[in-house]
Design a protein around this motif. Structure first.
Motif, PDB file in Angstrom:
ATOM      1  N   LEU A  76      29.797 -31.425 -33.738  1.00 34.72           N
ATOM      2  CA  LEU A  76      29.490 -32.495 -32.778  1.00 34.72           C
ATOM      3  C   LEU A  76      30.701 -33.404 -32.559  1.00 34.72           C
ATOM      4  CD1 LEU A  76      26.042 -33.481 -34.351  1.00 34.72           C
ATOM      5  CD2 LEU A  76      26.364 -32.236 -32.209  1.00 34.72           C
ATOM      6  N   VAL A  77      31.341 -33.760 -33.663  1.00 33.52           N
ATOM      7  CA  VAL A  77      32.463 -34.701 -33.592  1.00 33.52           C
ATOM      8  C   VAL A  77      33.755 -33.890 -33.510  1.00 33.52           C
ATOM      9  CG1 VAL A  77      33.652 -36.583 -34.802  1.00 33.52           C
ATOM     10  CG2 VAL A  77      31.147 -36.429 -34.896  1.00 33.52           C
TER      11      VAL A  77
ATOM     12  N   PHE B 186      28.347 -41.749 -32.539  1.00 34.57           N
ATOM     13  CA  PHE B 186      27.075 -41.219 -32.018  1.00 34.57           C
ATOM     14  C   PHE B 186      26.406 -42.248 -31.094  1.00 34.57           C
ATOM     15  CE2 PHE B 186      27.561 -38.590 -35.898  1.00 34.57           C
ATOM     16  CZ  PHE B 186      27.569 -37.357 -35.266  1.00 34.57           C
TER      17      PHE B 186
ATOM     18  N   THR C 186      33.404 -34.685 -27.635  1.00 37.78           N
ATOM     19  CA  THR C 186      32.370 -35.186 -28.548  1.00 37.78           C
ATOM     20  C   THR C 186      31.149 -35.655 -27.753  1.00 37.78           C
ATOM     21  OG1 THR C 186      34.060 -35.827 -30.135  1.00 37.78           O
ATOM     22  CG2 THR C 186      31.902 -36.853 -30.407  1.00 37.78           C
TER      23      THR C 186
ATOM     24  N   THR D 289      22.533 -36.266 -39.627  1.00 36.81           N
ATOM     25  CA  THR D 289      23.838 -35.622 -39.660  1.00 36.81           C
ATOM     26  C   THR D 289      24.785 -36.370 -40.611  1.00 36.81           C
ATOM     27  OG1 THR D 289      25.567 -34.658 -38.259  1.00 36.81           O
ATOM     28  CG2 THR D 289      24.766 -36.830 -37.616  1.00 36.81           C
TER      29      THR D 289
ATOM     30  N   ALA E 146      27.864 -32.138 -38.381  1.00 35.74           N
ATOM     31  CA  ALA E 146      28.688 -33.049 -37.566  1.00 35.74           C
ATOM     32  C   ALA E 146      30.013 -32.410 -37.156  1.00 35.74           C
ATOM     33  CB  ALA E 146      28.945 -34.346 -38.334  1.00 35.74           C
TER      34      ALA E 146
ATOM     35  N   LEU F 176      22.354 -32.438 -29.358  1.00 34.50           N
ATOM     36  CA  LEU F 176      21.315 -33.210 -30.042  1.00 34.50           C
ATOM     37  C   LEU F 176      20.130 -33.356 -29.093  1.00 34.50           C
ATOM     38  CD1 LEU F 176      23.219 -36.040 -31.955  1.00 34.50           C
ATOM     39  CD2 LEU F 176      22.602 -33.746 -32.707  1.00 34.50           C
TER      40      LEU F 176
ATOM     41  N   VAL G 271      27.527 -34.084 -28.285  1.00 37.35           N
ATOM     42  CA  VAL G 271      26.452 -34.940 -28.792  1.00 37.35           C
ATOM     43  C   VAL G 271      25.301 -34.951 -27.798  1.00 37.35           C
ATOM     44  CG1 VAL G 271      25.851 -37.340 -29.326  1.00 37.35           C
ATOM     45  CG2 VAL G 271      27.936 -36.350 -30.277  1.00 37.35           C
ATOM     46  N   ARG G 272      25.634 -35.070 -26.515  1.00 40.83           N
ATOM     47  CA  ARG G 272      24.558 -35.158 -25.510  1.00 40.83           C
ATOM     48  C   ARG G 272      23.823 -33.830 -25.346  1.00 40.83           C
ATOM     49  NH1 ARG G 272      28.433 -38.247 -21.752  1.00 40.83           N
ATOM     50  NH2 ARG G 272      28.427 -40.264 -22.786  1.00 40.83           N
TER      51      ARG G 272
ATOM     52  N   CYS H 124      28.195 -42.348 -27.717  1.00 42.77           N
ATOM     53  CA  CYS H 124      27.966 -41.159 -26.882  1.00 42.77           C
ATOM     54  C   CYS H 124      26.550 -41.126 -26.312  1.00 42.77           C
ATOM     55  CB  CYS H 124      28.224 -39.888 -27.685  1.00 42.77           C
ATOM     56  SG  CYS H 124      29.956 -39.730 -28.142  1.00 42.77           S
TER      57      CYS H 124
END
Ligand code: ADP
Ligand code: ASP
Ligand code: MG
Length: 432
Positions: free
Chosen positions: A150-151, A211, A167, A184, A147, A175, A171-172, A214
């Motif tokens: 991602l974050v 998540f 983020t 995650t 994460a 993932l 995330v898009r 997003c």
């Protein structure tokens, strides 16, 4: 459309609890699923104790002991789940413990908050390594993601602020929507420079909402050891009842005032995208959950009670016979913000400004020291703040049972009273 699941510490506290996850996830395998997981059981508290020991020259032995105990506890869970299977994540987990130890050595002389984030994040990194291996072992194809990649957050350690645009992009794009369940960590993020950050204690609920926001998820399910959100903590109120449906706004109010079941930042990102949040029981998954969405009709149907314990009441007075006017209040609140504290109740009068604060010694100590340089200060410790949303008439008096309140506040929807904890019952009862 994606569903986001969040499993907190209690739902993965031991090997049996982790085994229990399999059927819950299998039942949702037909749709894209993101599973956000916290550290196991009370690991974060133990990592905080480890951190304190790591920062003290006199506690080298305590540090070793804490680290070894934590490692042994995780090893025991892995052995119970995998035996001597080649799919055991034992090697990866042992390597994470070596990294954790190295991070302590590297950061122990740095600022507390930075050191905290570089080490406490291992609770989630380790738990998710175990849970991902377990799901794969039980036939659920699962992809593990870090994460921290991602974050994206700023470097405001222990309470990091989100960079939403970055983020959303990570995330898009990272993932990949594939056949596998994505697993995650909650609670953790990372800066552009590659430092680990955390979102605040109990922040995994917020991670799940990030998540979901997003990815425009269909729903978020938070799996708890209670069947839903109650009108009071069922552990502390003997007649608490489950709320069937409440709004994002009401849930945020309850969480903000201290209902420890959901992190207060969770609802905002969901509300923006109209994503419903279900609070469900991992022990009785068929029980009716609480639904949190935009519907406000049911918000004031029942009164809700919230306890905040370990409160401190700080009274600030000018040294001379002058007013506690706006510039002074501004000065005091400015120092509160700098200390990273939040006032749970404020009361002011001509020559007095009083604040009810959480007893966080590492933040409160410096604040009081700074205020004492310019004002007269008194403080009272070991207090309990009771907040009631939508109280009916006579309710506050019945809950007080003749106890004197040190402070109180009331508006159209909320009433608060501050009591000495020693005068409060262990188990409370909500009056009819
Ligand atoms: P996790 O961290 O495992 O997700 P928490 O321990 O944070 O779960 O939250 C679940 C606990 O929250 C319950 O065991 C319950 O005692 C407590 N709790 C506090 N207030 C409430 C409430 N209003 N409704 C339900 N549970 C509550
Ligand atoms: N593990 C973190 C904590 O205990 C985050 C969470 O559980 O939500 O605070
Ligand atoms: Mg929690």
């Amino acid at each position: 459309m994606t569903t986001v699941f969040k499993f907190g510490g209690a739902s993965i506290k031991d090997a049996d609890a982790i085994r229990h996850l399999t059927p819950l996830i299998e039942a949702h395998e037909d749709r894209p699923l993101i599973v956000v997981v916290s550290a196991m059981g009370k690991t974060t508290n133990k990592l905080e104790a480890l951190l304190a020991a790591a920062r003290s020259e006199d506690h080298r032995d305590t540090y070793r002991e804490c680290l070894e105990t934590l490692q042994a506890e995780h090893r025991e869970v892995i052995e119970a789940l995998f035996g001597d299977s080649s799919e055991s994540p034992i090697k990866r987990v042992e390597a994470l413990f070596v990294e954790l130890d190295a991070q302590h050595r590297k950061h122990r002389r740095e600022a507390y908050a930075k050191h905290y984030d570089q080490t406490v994040c291992y609770g989630e990194l380790i738990s998710t390594t175990i849970v991902a291996a377990w799901l794969n072992h039980s036939g659920i194809a699962t992809a593990w993601h870090d994460a921290r990649e991602l974050v994206r957050t700023d470097a405001c350690h222990q309470a990091a602020n989100l960079d939403w645009a970055a983020t959303a992009e990570f995330v898009r794009t990272r993932l990949a929507q594939n056949e596998r369940v994505i697993l995650t960590q909650g609670f953790i993020g990372g800066t552009e420079e590659g430092a680990s950050t955390t979102l605040g204690r109990e922040g995994s609920d917020f991670s799940a909402a990030i998540f979901a926001h997003c990815l425009d998820a269909q729903e978020v399910v938070i799996w708890k050891d209670v069947t839903g959100l109650f009108n009071a903590d069922p552990r502390r109120f003997d007649n608490a009842v489950q709320l069937e449906r409440i709004s994002y706004t009401e849930a945020t109010e309850l969480a903000w005032h201290g209902a420890k079941v959901i992190h207060p930042k969770t609802l905002g990102p969901l509300q923006e995208k109209s994503i419903p949040l279900m609070v469900r029981s991992f022990e009785t998954p068929d029980a009716k959950p609480t639904v949190i969405d935009a519907e406000r009709r049911f918000d004031s149907e029942v009164a809700s009670c919230i306890l905040r314990e370990n409160q401190v009441w700080v009274e600030v007075r000018p040294r001379d016979f002058s007013f506690m006017d706006e510039p002074r209040q501004h000065d005091i609140l400015g120092r509160l913000v700098e200390a990273g504290l939040h006032a749970n109740l404020i009361d002011s009068s001509a020559m007095r400004f009083a604040l009810c604060l959480d007893d966080k010694p590492e933040r409160l100590g410096p604040l009081i020291e700074s205020l004492a340089g310019d004002y007269e200060i008194t403080r009272q410790d070991e207090l309990t703040l009771l907040t009631v949303r939508h109280p009916h008439s006579g309710m506050m008096a019945a809950l007080s049972q003749g106890r004197e309140a040190l402070a109180e506040r009331r508006n159209a929807t909320t009433a608060q009273r501050l009591f000495h904890s020693r005068e409060c019952p262990e188990t409370w009862h909500i009056p009819d």
